[in-house]
Scaffold this active site. Structure first.
Site, short mmCIF file in Angstrom:
data_model
loop_
_atom_site.label_atom_id
_atom_site.label_comp_id
_atom_site.label_asym_id
_atom_site.label_seq_id
_atom_site.Cartn_x
_atom_site.Cartn_y
_atom_site.Cartn_z
CG ASP A 1 -2.04 1.01 1.12
OD1 ASP A 1 -2.00 1.85 0.20
OD2 ASP A 1 -2.96 0.96 1.95
CG ASP B 1 -3.61 3.92 -2.90
OD1 ASP B 1 -4.50 3.07 -3.12
OD2 ASP B 1 -3.71 4.79 -2.02
CD GLU B 2 -5.56 -1.76 -0.72
OE1 GLU B 2 -5.74 -2.54 0.22
OE2 GLU B 2 -6.38 -0.87 -1.04
#
Length: 404
Positions: A9, A103-104
């Protein structure tokens, strides 16, 4: 073979990108999102969180809580470019990975302990991401996706954490029940009313009690609280566009019908974008006449997934294409130039009213079906709807044209 699942993350991703672009923003309280008082916070730096600021709250409230914060509108295209760089690094280093948001990421490192060591390998990949992008990133490593995600959140900011096999329950036990994925504000309040604060309490309860209180979701939460999760890592397949079209049983010149179908298709594709946390920057309309001549026209627009922005643009393109003296055989629309981005924290059309409206509409559609709620002008359209998420990481399903 035991599973080894990695969760990565990017920490305060939008904020981190802005600080790379402008180094003067480092260590300063920063808010990214709608800059008007009716805007919504898309991301906030750790410096603002001590004042009670969090993503998703009204920008006006955030500025009142932290008046010294710098407010930036942000650019989804810029964030997408940085995300793509990270995606390429991960793609080069792991056999199977899933990009669950901008973003993960999840990666399946099962079996790598025999040759190299999963934790060491993940650590080196993380250091490479930090070195090549300048972005802070955290990871969690365990036997499944749920425990790894919780471990990542505990490792933040900019750190890493491994949960060894067999220690999943002891790791989760002292944590707040709200840290279990799927426990939102309402579920958390329900559990608090039952006197449940820590994961440990749920671990000690029979599953049947959770089922009686929360239904099917109660069973899932109980399993997750006990470190149980069999969800696979879905191989990443990034779609570049999404489209739909309808062929009529009888060619038509009914303009009201044509526009109603276009509105229904736009509504549905916009919902698919929001469901898949996507935004589009290019829209196109296609018309095929009874003589089989086909025409299309496209338009670049600011990144969005909002019906009230997309529908007028689609109708505008249709009006420029449509010839009233010809029967229409087929109409279609296409959204392309897609990037990851969640409309609930949209950077461009993010008033509280719009936020609440789309959340309510999408909740109804998710529960009762894609066509359970629509505009009155689109009610005449039939068979407009999808029963699957086109952005679930799987290759697109090819279907024959549905008849209208």
């Amino acid at each position: 073979m035991k599973k080894t699942i990695l969760h990565l993350d990017l920490d305060t991703f939008y904020v981190s990108v802005e600080r790379i672009i402008n180094t003067e923003l480092k260590n300063r309280p920063l808010l990214v999102g709608g800059t008007s008082d009716r805007g919504v916070v898309a991301a906030c730096s750790y410096e603002t969180r001590g004042f009670g600021v969090h993503s998703g709250m009204p920008m006006k409230m955030a500025k009142e809580l932290c008046p010294e914060a710098v407010v930036i509108r942000g650019n989804a295209g810029t964030y997408s470019k940085y995300s793509d760089v990270v995606t390429e690094i991960i793609k080069e280093h792991v056999p199977i990975f899933e990009k669950s948001s901008i973003d993960e990421f999840y990666a399946d490192l099962s079996g790598m302990d025999r040759f190299f060591g999963s934790y060491k390998y993940a650590s080196q990949m993380r250091q490479k991401i930090i070195k090549e992008t300048g972005l802070p990133i955290s990871f969690g490593l365990s036997v499944n996706k749920v425990v790894s995600k919780v471990a990542t959140n505990e490792a933040k900011p900019n750190n890493q954490l491994k949960i060894d096999l067999g220690l999943e329950k002891p790791f989760l036990a002292p944590l707040s029940i709200k840290k279990i994925p799927m426990v939102g504000d309402k579920t958390y309040q329900t559990l608090r009313n039952l006197g449940i604060r820590q994961v440990k309490t749920v671990q000690e309860m029979p599953m049947d009690i959770m089922h009686r209180v929360l239904g099917v979701n109660g069973k899932v939460i109980w399993k997750r609280a006990n470190g149980m999760d069999n969800t696979p890592v879905i191989p990443f397949c990034d779609r570049k566009s999404i489209s739909t079209e309808r062929t009529f049983d009888r060619d038509t010149i009914d303009v009201i019908k044509l526009k109603g179908i276009l509105i229904a298709m736009t509504e549905n594709l916009a919902y698919q974008l929001r469901r898949g946390d996507k935004l589009t920057a290019c829209i196109a309309v296609k018309i095929r006449y009874s003589d089989f001549n086909t025409y299309s026209k496209q338009l670049r627009i600011p990144y969005t997934s909002a019906d009230h922005i997309l529908i007028p643009k689609i109708l505008e393109l249709f009006n420029t294409l449509y010839s009233k003296r010809m029967l229409v055989r087929l109409v279609g629309i296409r959204f392309s130039h897609l990037v990851s981005g969640n409309y609930q924290i949209n950077l461009f059309e993010d008033t509280e009213e719009a936020l609440n409206l789309y959340q309510a509409m999408d909740y109804v559609r998710k529960r009762f079906g894609d066509r359970s709620i629509c505009r009155a002008s689109a009610m005449g359209a039939k068979t407009i709807g999808r029963m699957h998420n086109p952005f679930n990481g799987q290759p697109p399903v090819v279907l024959a044209h549905r008849k209208q």
